[in-house]
Write a protein that holds these residues in place. Structure first.
Motif, short mmCIF file in Angstrom:
data_model
loop_
_atom_site.label_atom_id
_atom_site.label_comp_id
_atom_site.label_asym_id
_atom_site.label_seq_id
_atom_site.Cartn_x
_atom_site.Cartn_y
_atom_site.Cartn_z
N SER A 263 63.29 93.15 -34.36
CA SER A 263 64.19 92.04 -34.38
C SER A 263 64.30 91.39 -33.15
O SER A 263 64.32 89.90 -33.11
CB SER A 263 65.70 92.37 -34.72
N TYR A 264 64.45 91.90 -31.86
CA TYR A 264 64.22 91.49 -30.62
C TYR A 264 63.01 90.87 -30.45
O TYR A 264 63.14 89.79 -29.74
CB TYR A 264 64.57 92.78 -29.49
N ASP A 265 62.10 91.47 -30.85
CA ASP A 265 60.69 90.55 -30.32
C ASP A 265 60.61 89.39 -31.07
O ASP A 265 60.22 88.27 -30.58
CB ASP A 265 59.48 91.51 -31.02
N ILE A 266 61.17 89.31 -32.46
CA ILE A 266 61.20 87.87 -33.31
C ILE A 266 61.95 86.88 -32.69
O ILE A 266 61.62 85.90 -32.44
CB ILE A 266 61.41 88.27 -34.78
N GLN A 267 63.29 87.31 -32.25
CA GLN A 267 64.21 86.63 -31.79
C GLN A 267 63.62 85.79 -30.43
O GLN A 267 63.89 84.79 -29.96
CB GLN A 267 65.38 86.97 -31.37
N TYR A 268 63.15 86.84 -29.62
CA TYR A 268 62.31 86.22 -28.15
C TYR A 268 61.31 85.32 -28.50
O TYR A 268 61.10 84.41 -27.79
CB TYR A 268 62.07 87.64 -27.35
N LEU A 269 60.44 85.75 -29.34
CA LEU A 269 59.37 84.86 -29.66
C LEU A 269 59.79 83.53 -30.09
O LEU A 269 59.44 82.33 -29.72
CB LEU A 269 58.58 85.40 -30.71
#
Length: 289
Positions: A263-269
């Motif tokens: 989730s963090y990676d997708i939000q960051y991206l």
């Protein structure tokens, strides 16, 4: 010189001032009897007039100005081999220009010149070292700039070797909670080479696409994609020639977004690229908690 004195005396007081008048007369008579020729004239140079006084303290001895202690010059670390050279330039302890000049000397020295494959191996080892990947924000850029300054032949050999090795490392099955430092240097190196136009953005996206098609490689794929997004300027949309590849990447990321661990990676991206990769309901609930 003449001095004339006049007194206005009342007759009634004449007797009182008679002694005073007698004293003045005696004073005048004494002045008239002085022979001025007996006096010695002043010398042309009077020490008192020059600011000197007799028996005065002699002037202090002139001393040279006190020398201030100079700070020692900053000494650069010795660059007598490739390992030390790339370690120093990665940490910005020596300028890229000096490192490149020294590297060229090592490769051109008459006795035991350093071969290109040794240079490539040393640069790769320093760049991907898990214990150093977070030591300096420009470490990858410094290393690639140094190689670039040494000519296209060396840079091309490095990019080919590094890209192939990165693909091999990324394809290794890894747990979702693995230590990303184990391959972060490869992600950083690829993103830096795209930014500096050493390799094309399409080459890097092709690699990411292959990783996204295999679940055990999702962590490496997402990490590399985030590095590409944060490093490349202009953004990926302006660099990738085949935009269908980016569309395919976004579709595959939807499957990745179904896992709460990413989730963090997708939000960051999404925040960097402006994409809108949807998070699953399960992922949203985990985020709210």
């Amino acid at each position: 010189m003449k001095v004339r004195l006049e007194f206005d005396i009342d007759p009634a007081e004449a007797q009182r001032v008679t002694p005073l008048l007698d004293a003045f007369k005696d004073f005048v008579d004494a002045l008239n009897s002085v022979d001025l020729n007996k006096f010695t004239p002043y010398p042309d140079s009077d020490p008192c007039l020059n600011g000197d006084t007799p028996n005065s303290t002699p002037p202090r001895e002139h001393r040279p100005p006190r020398q201030t202690r100079q700070r020692p010059r900053k000494r650069h670390p010795p660059l007598d081999n490739c390992d030390r050279l790339f370690a120093a330039v990665a940490q910005a302890r020596v300028p890229v220009k000096r490192a490149a000049s020294q590297l060229q000397q090592l490769m051109a020295r008459p006795e035991q010149p350093v071969a290109e494959h040794h240079v490539v191996a040393a640069a790769t080892s320093e760049l991907v070292d898990p214990s150093k990947v977070c030591n300096h924000p420009s470490r990858a850029a410094n290393i690639v700039h140094t190689l670039s300054a040494c000519g296209d032949s060396l840079l091309q050999r490095f990019s080919n070797s590094f890209t192939a090795e990165a693909a091999h490392q990324f394809s290794k099955p890894r747990h979702i909670h693995c230590d990303r430092a184990q391959f972060l240097g490869y992600s950083d190196g690829l993103a830096t080479m795209v930014q500096q136009a050493v390799i094309t953005a399409d080459t890097a996206i092709d690699l990411v696409l292959n990783l996204l098609r295999s679940t055990p490689s999702w962590t490496a794929a997402v990490t590399t994609l985030c590095k590409l997004a944060e490093t490349c300027e202009p953004p990926l949309e302006a660099r990738v020639q085949d935009l269908k590849k980016l569309t395919c990447v976004k579709h595959l990321l939807v499957d990745v977004a179904n896992s709460a661990e990413y989730s963090y990676d997708i939000q960051y991206l999404n925040g960097i690229t402006g994409w809108n990769i949807p998070l699953s309901n399960l992922n949203k609930q985990a985020k709210q908690r």
